[in-house]
Write an enzyme that holds these catalytic residues in place. Sequence first.
Site: not given
Ligand code: URA
Length: 439
Positions: A80, A159, A166, A181
Site C-alpha cells: 500500500h 473508513d 475528514r 484508515s
Molecule cells: N490513504 C488512506 O487510505 N487514508 C488516509 O487517511 C490517507 C491516505
Amino acid sequence: MYDLIEKKRNGQHLSTEEINYIVQGYVKNRIPDYQVSAFLMAVYFRGMSFQEMADLTSAIAASGDRLDLSSIPGIKVDKHSSGGVGDKTTLVLAPLVASVGLPVAKMSGRALGYTGGTIDKLESIPGFKTEIPYKDFVDQVRKVGVAVVAQTGHLAPADKKLYALRDVTATVDSIPLIASSIMSKKLAAGADAILLDVKTGSGAFLKEIDESLELARAMVKIGSKHNVRTVAIVTNMDQPLGYAVGNALEVKEAIAVLRNSKQPGDLRELCLALGSQMLILAGRTKDTSQARALLEEALDSGAALEKFTQWVAAQGGDARIVDDDTLLPCASRIEEVTSPQDGFVHSIAAREVGRAALLLGAGRETKNSRIDPAVGIVMRRKAGDHVRQGETLALIHANQKNMAEAKEILLNSYTISNKKPPTQPLLYYLVQDDIVIPL
Ligand code: URA
C-alpha cells in the site's frame, strides 16, 4: 457522544468500548456528522495513544466484510502507498512479483484530490474491468497469479464515511487518523503480510520526514498487534515519481519500465526496493540482494511484461496496448512547457504538478467527478537535470480543459538554479518490528 468529544478535547484517552461506540454509531447514522467532525478535530490536536489507534483500526476494520484469501495457495503480501503524484508503482510491481510466483490479490482505490488512484489508471486500458465478483477475483489470482480490483463498499465502510468527513473538515493529515484508515482497510483485505510505502515530501499527505516516519512506525506496530507482519519503507515524494502524471500516460510509463529493464530511474528503483521486501515478507528470499537479482531477472527475461499482458487480458482489457500504445486514450493537444533560463532543475513541487493534472481532468475534484483518462503531464526534466533556455521541461497532454492554467502551474512548479542540487535520496528508512533502518 458529547462526553466523549469533551474527553478527547481535554487530552484524555478513550477506552476500546468508547471508540467502538463512536465508529458503530457513526456507521449506523446514530451519531451526526457535526459531532464526529468535532471528535476528529479533537483527535487532530490531541493525538491518540497507541492503544487508541489500534482500537480505532479494529473498529473500522470490523465495520464491514473481511476477505478470506485462504483458498489462494502461498503467502499473500499486500502493498500500500500512502498516496503520491505519479505513483504508478502497483502497475509495475503487481506483475513483477507475480512473475516470480508471489500471488497478488489486491484491492485498490480511486483518485481523490491531487493524488492518483490505481483503479483509475487501470480503467484507462480499454475494456479493463475493476469490479468483478469476489469468486472470479480469487479464481483469477489462482490461475493468473495476479488480480487488482476496486475496493468494494463492504470493505471498511466506516473508513469511507470518516474519510469523506475528514476531507471536508481539514483533518486528513493526522497521523492516528491516517494510520487507522490505511491499516483498517489492509487488515480487512485479508493479506498475510503488508508492505507499506509511506511517502514524504511536498506531494505526500505528510510533508515532514519525522512525521512520515512516525506514521510508518505506528502502522507497523498496528499490524503486529493484529498479528499481520508489516514492514514500511519511507520514500521520497518531493517530486513526482517517474515521468508521467495522468492515467493512460502512467500506464504507458509502467509498460516502458516493464519492457526496458535497463532503463534507470526512480520508478524502477522503487519497484525493485518494494518488490524485494515483498519477497522477503513472503519468505521467498532471505536478503534484498537475492530478491533484487530475482526481480531483475524477471524484468530482463520479459517474464514480468508477459505477466502484465496476461493480467490485462484476464481482467477483460485489450492486451494489444502492450505493443501498441496508440490503443490507449490519447489527448487531442500536446504542448510544451519550456525553460525560461539555463540551469539545473533544483526541484519540482509534486503537489503543484498534481494540481495541474487535476485541472486538466486527470483527477477528481469531488467524489463524483469524471476522469479524462487521456490527459496529464509528461516531465522531460527531473530534479538534478540540466536544461537550456527554451528546452522542454514537460509536455502537457490536454483535451478541452485548462491547457493555459496547467501550463502556468507547471512552469511555476519547476525551480531552476545555477548550481546542481545535491541528489535527493529515493528511500529514507525501512521500518520493521520496532527497528528503524536508515537506507
Ligand atoms: N490513504 C488512506 O487510505 N487514508 C488516509 O487517511 C490517507 C491516505
